[in-house]
Design an enzyme around this catalytic site. Structure first.
Site, mmCIF file in Angstrom:
data_model
loop_
_atom_site.group_PDB
_atom_site.id
_atom_site.type_symbol
_atom_site.label_atom_id
_atom_site.label_comp_id
_atom_site.label_asym_id
_atom_site.label_seq_id
_atom_site.Cartn_x
_atom_site.Cartn_y
_atom_site.Cartn_z
ATOM 1 N N LYS A 192 -1.687 3.310 0.510
ATOM 2 C CA LYS A 192 -0.398 3.076 -0.169
ATOM 3 C C LYS A 192 0.347 1.893 0.447
ATOM 4 C CE LYS A 192 -0.293 8.070 -0.575
ATOM 5 N NZ LYS A 192 -0.767 8.527 0.730
ATOM 6 N N HIS A 206 3.956 3.302 -2.604
ATOM 7 C CA HIS A 206 4.277 4.560 -1.924
ATOM 8 C C HIS A 206 5.585 5.197 -2.419
ATOM 9 C CE1 HIS A 206 3.314 6.674 2.130
ATOM 10 N NE2 HIS A 206 3.847 7.521 1.280
ATOM 11 N N ASP A 258 -7.035 10.556 1.790
ATOM 12 C CA ASP A 258 -5.768 9.953 1.359
ATOM 13 C C ASP A 258 -5.052 9.356 2.572
ATOM 14 O OD1 ASP A 258 -3.630 9.819 -0.918
ATOM 15 O OD2 ASP A 258 -2.576 10.434 0.914
ATOM 16 N N TYR A 274 1.585 5.768 7.665
ATOM 17 C CA TYR A 274 1.193 6.901 8.513
ATOM 18 C C TYR A 274 0.802 6.429 9.924
ATOM 19 C CZ TYR A 274 0.830 9.309 3.967
ATOM 20 O OH TYR A 274 1.063 9.812 2.716
#
Ligand code: A2P
Length: 315
Positions: A77, A110, A43, A48
């Site tokens: 996302k 997201h 994931d 990130y």
């Protein structure tokens, strides 16, 4: 490892590796170790900030013949600053380039929160677009475009309430996944029932309580999931860890779950929940832990003057 089967027969392994907060220099090694020991679901997310390192790691394991692309399930996302329909495929292509992939198995919006394109993380009210200015169904149309271009196999949302999902119900393609915070302190039973009826899978994030969140995202006196005595008692009965009980709880409810770890021992420990089984009595005891508590409460979207409020976000 069990998996969740989509309408077209694609299968998402029920346990995946979370990569939020996985540090540069560590995340690539963690992904490779995870794949080596049997993880097949990773994931990711653009925000990130580690997709390029993950991409290099994925390319290496595939080149080494450890795994093929079609054996992997890769999710990413769309970030909040690319919600305009025409921005969605551009953001996706950047993610695909970073991940060194030709397609994603699953692409999620997201957050149901939009900001101006030049804003990574909003600091003032002016950084936002309201949902009236940037409607979620426009963003969703961009997600559908990504399916049509073949760059993504499945699309879904994250952090969406039932109301928000309903707003997308006139879409050509309905969301197939909602990724939300889920653990015994935040069980979201109504959401689970709604998703079961509507053919939507839930993915549980922060299943262990995300202890490594940045301090600014932590509240005072947060309850500890891992140290909960009921969880501890069940763990002792199975000679397993509290983390394993928490992960198995998610799987027993038919939700996929994405614990983050960069530690080889804990990566293996988390994967071993495939062999654990919780009985009805244990699930009933865990059900009693519900307290509507969010570790990721979305307050960072609700600064003074923001068009977003917590009530609007979660209701
Ligand atoms: P680490 O990466 O050092 O293993 P969440 O998935 O809820 O965001 O939680 C991630 C946090 O939980 C990280 O701090 C991670 O640390 C830790 N963690 C992951 N697996 C376990 C485990 N099996 N036991 C205890 N802590 C764990």
């Amino acid at each position: 490892m069990q998996s969740l089967t989509f309408n077209n027969n694609d299968k998402m392994p029920i346990l995946g590796l979370g990569t939020w907060k996985s540090e540069p220099g560590e995340v690539g090694k963690a992904v490779q170790e995870a794949i080596r020991i049997g993880y097949r679901h990773i994931d990711c997310a653009a925000i990130y900030g580690n997709e390029a390192e993950i991409g290099k790691a994925l390319e290496e394991v595939m080149q080494a013949g450890l795994v093929t692309r079609d054996e992997l399930w890769i999710t990413s996302k769309l970030w909040n600053n690319a919600h305009a329909r025409e921005e969605v495929p551009i953001a996706l292509k950047k993610t695909l380039a970073d991940l060194r992939l030709e397609y994603l198995d699953l692409y999620l919006i997201h957050w149901p929160v939009a900001t101006r394109p030049d804003v990574i993380f909003p600091r003032k009210a002016d950084d936002f677009f309201s949902l009236a200015e940037m409607p979620l169904n426009e963003t969703w149309a961009g997600m559908e475009d990504c399916i049509e271009s073949g760059l993504v196999k499945h699309i879904g949302v994250s952090n969406c309430s039932i109301k928000k999902i309903e707003e997308l119900s006139s879409a050509k393609i309905r969301p197939e996944v909602n990724q939300i915070e889920l653990h015994p302190y935040l069980q979201q039973d109504e959401m689970l029932s709604y998703c079961n009826v509507n053919n939507i899978y839930l993915t549980a994030y922060s299943p262990l309580g995300s202890l490594d969140r940045p301090d600014v995202m932590k509240g005072a006196n947060e309850p500890s999931l891992i140290e909960n005595p009921v969880v501890g008692k069940i763990a002792q009965a199975h000679s397993c860890s509290a983390a394993q009980v928490l992960l198995r709880w998610a799987i027993e409810r038919g939700t996929s779950v994405i614990p983050k770890s960069t530690n080889p021992g804990r990566l293996a420990e988390n994967l071993e929940v495939a062999n654990l089984k919780l009985d009805n009595q244990e699930m009933a005891e865990l059900a009693k832990l519900e307290m509507g508590f969010r570790y990721v409460n979305g307050e960072f979207w609700t600064m003074a003057g923001s068009p977003y409020t917590l009530t609007e976000l979660w209701s």
